[in-house]
Design a protein around this motif. Structure first.
Motif, mmCIF file in Angstrom:
data_model
loop_
_atom_site.group_PDB
_atom_site.id
_atom_site.type_symbol
_atom_site.label_atom_id
_atom_site.label_comp_id
_atom_site.label_asym_id
_atom_site.label_seq_id
_atom_site.Cartn_x
_atom_site.Cartn_y
_atom_site.Cartn_z
ATOM 1 N N ILE A 184 0.855 -1.191 0.000
ATOM 2 C CA ILE A 184 0.000 0.000 0.000
ATOM 3 C C ILE A 184 0.891 1.241 0.000
ATOM 4 O O ILE A 184 1.878 1.313 0.743
ATOM 5 N N VAL A 185 0.518 2.205 -0.852
ATOM 6 C CA VAL A 185 1.245 3.483 -0.925
ATOM 7 C C VAL A 185 0.262 4.609 -0.627
ATOM 8 O O VAL A 185 -0.746 4.758 -1.325
ATOM 9 N N TYR A 186 0.548 5.369 0.409
ATOM 10 C CA TYR A 186 -0.277 6.522 0.761
ATOM 11 C C TYR A 186 0.198 7.760 0.007
ATOM 12 O O TYR A 186 1.411 7.991 -0.153
ATOM 13 N N PRO A 193 4.576 15.141 3.566
ATOM 14 C CA PRO A 193 5.000 15.393 2.177
ATOM 15 C C PRO A 193 5.649 14.200 1.482
ATOM 16 O O PRO A 193 5.736 14.203 0.250
ATOM 17 N N HIS A 194 6.074 13.193 2.224
ATOM 18 C CA HIS A 194 6.706 12.024 1.597
ATOM 19 C C HIS A 194 5.743 10.837 1.452
ATOM 20 O O HIS A 194 6.102 9.822 0.874
ATOM 21 N N GLY A 195 4.538 10.965 1.966
ATOM 22 C CA GLY A 195 3.597 9.862 1.893
ATOM 23 C C GLY A 195 4.021 8.720 2.810
ATOM 24 O O GLY A 195 4.739 8.919 3.794
ATOM 25 N N HIS A 196 3.594 7.505 2.447
ATOM 26 C CA HIS A 196 3.939 6.347 3.282
ATOM 27 C C HIS A 196 3.813 5.085 2.425
ATOM 28 O O HIS A 196 2.986 5.016 1.514
ATOM 29 N N ILE A 197 4.632 4.078 2.727
ATOM 30 C CA ILE A 197 4.562 2.802 2.019
ATOM 31 C C ILE A 197 4.678 1.669 3.036
ATOM 32 O O ILE A 197 5.392 1.791 4.046
ATOM 33 N N TYR A 221 -6.538 9.157 4.861
ATOM 34 C CA TYR A 221 -5.665 9.563 3.757
ATOM 35 C C TYR A 221 -5.886 8.628 2.566
ATOM 36 O O TYR A 221 -6.154 7.439 2.736
ATOM 37 N N ALA A 222 -5.737 9.180 1.368
ATOM 38 C CA ALA A 222 -5.923 8.383 0.157
ATOM 39 C C ALA A 222 -4.719 7.473 -0.059
ATOM 40 O O ALA A 222 -3.579 7.837 0.246
ATOM 41 N N ALA A 245 -10.418 0.724 -8.637
ATOM 42 C CA ALA A 245 -9.455 1.524 -7.885
ATOM 43 C C ALA A 245 -9.480 2.986 -8.300
ATOM 44 O O ALA A 245 -9.167 3.875 -7.505
ATOM 45 N N ASP A 246 -9.870 3.245 -9.548
ATOM 46 C CA ASP A 246 -9.879 4.620 -10.047
ATOM 47 C C ASP A 246 -11.112 5.395 -9.635
ATOM 48 O O ASP A 246 -11.215 6.581 -9.874
#
Length: 247
Positions: A184-186, A193-197, A221-222, A245-246
């Motif tokens: 999963i990638v946030y 600012p770097h998101g999350h994985i 968060y998306a 998903a889209d």
């Protein structure tokens, strides 16, 4: 004389018009009933012989029947054909179900698969709390399992730059049941600012630490979910997942 001819002419026309048999046709499912009934001029003796009360039935294959026994046999034949088609459909459904179950079994990674090995590596080195280096930890876990890609400085870029896609992953619906090796990638935000994985080890979500839930954040968060393409059912399902998903 002209008047007599006119009378005979009128009578002749009446007889000609009423001496023909009226034919009506009605159809029910696969049997057609054609009835030839006598006209309303039976009182006229010369014309009464033209009438008929016989019923004739014809089936789709062109066979004709004219009595109850033949009609019953025709119905029995149609019922037998319908039962045969139903049996064929039932057999086909059973076969498709079996093939689907076999296909489903083949889409679950075993312990020696790349997704499982990456997840195991992430689980072994997971910290007790966040260090802020989720991208580094997950990247090393994926590379240790044989996934080949160029590292990114930020976690969110593994989705936006197509890194996971090039490494052999497919984006699937967030609603799909989770399985080992899913990533999963946030998305990034003003606060992060770097998101999350993170990667799923079959029990927990692992980034640089073992998380308590699917989200390391307190808010909403998306994110996008990724799975090794070898373990996505097939190309058509992959397209459905992408469409979902889209949304």
């Amino acid at each position: 004389m002209k008047q007599a001819l006119l009378i005979f002419s009128v009578l002749g026309m009446g007889i000609a018009q009423t001496s023909g048999a009226a034919v009506t046709t009605s159809q029910t499912n696969t049997i057609t009933n054609i009835s030839a009934a006598s006209s309303s001029t039976r009182s006229i003796t010369p014309a009464s012989s033209y009438g008929s009360t016989r019923n004739t039935y014809s089936t789709n294959n062109g066979a004709s029947v004219s009595n109850n026994d033949e009609i019953s046999q025709a119905i029995s034949n149609l019922s037998a054909q319908a039962q045969q088609k139903e049996n064929q459909l039932s057999s086909l459904n059973s076969r498709l179900y079996t093939e689907k179950q076999q296909q489903k079994a083949n889409t679950v990674p075993d312990s020696n698969s790349a997704p499982a090995m990456a997840a195991a590596r992430a689980s072994r080195v997971a910290l007790s709390g966040s260090s802020g280096y989720c991208a580094r930890y997950v990247r090393k876990a994926l590379q240790s399992a044989g996934y080949d890609f160029t590292p990114n400085p930020s976690a969110y870029q593994y989705a936006t730059r197509g890194t996971l896609d090039k490494a052999g992953f497919s984006k699937i619906s967030n609603d799909m049941p989770t399985q080992v090796g899913d990533v999963i990638v946030y998305d990034r935000s003003s606060k992060r600012p770097h998101g999350h994985i993170q990667i799923f080890d079959g029990k927990d979500w692992i980034s640089d630490f073992r998380q308590n839930s699917i989200s390391p954040y307190s808010g909403v968060y998306a994110y996008t979910t990724w799975r090794d393409s070898k373990y996505v059912d097939d190309a058509s399902d992959r397209g459905i997942y992408l469409a979902m998903a889209d949304k």
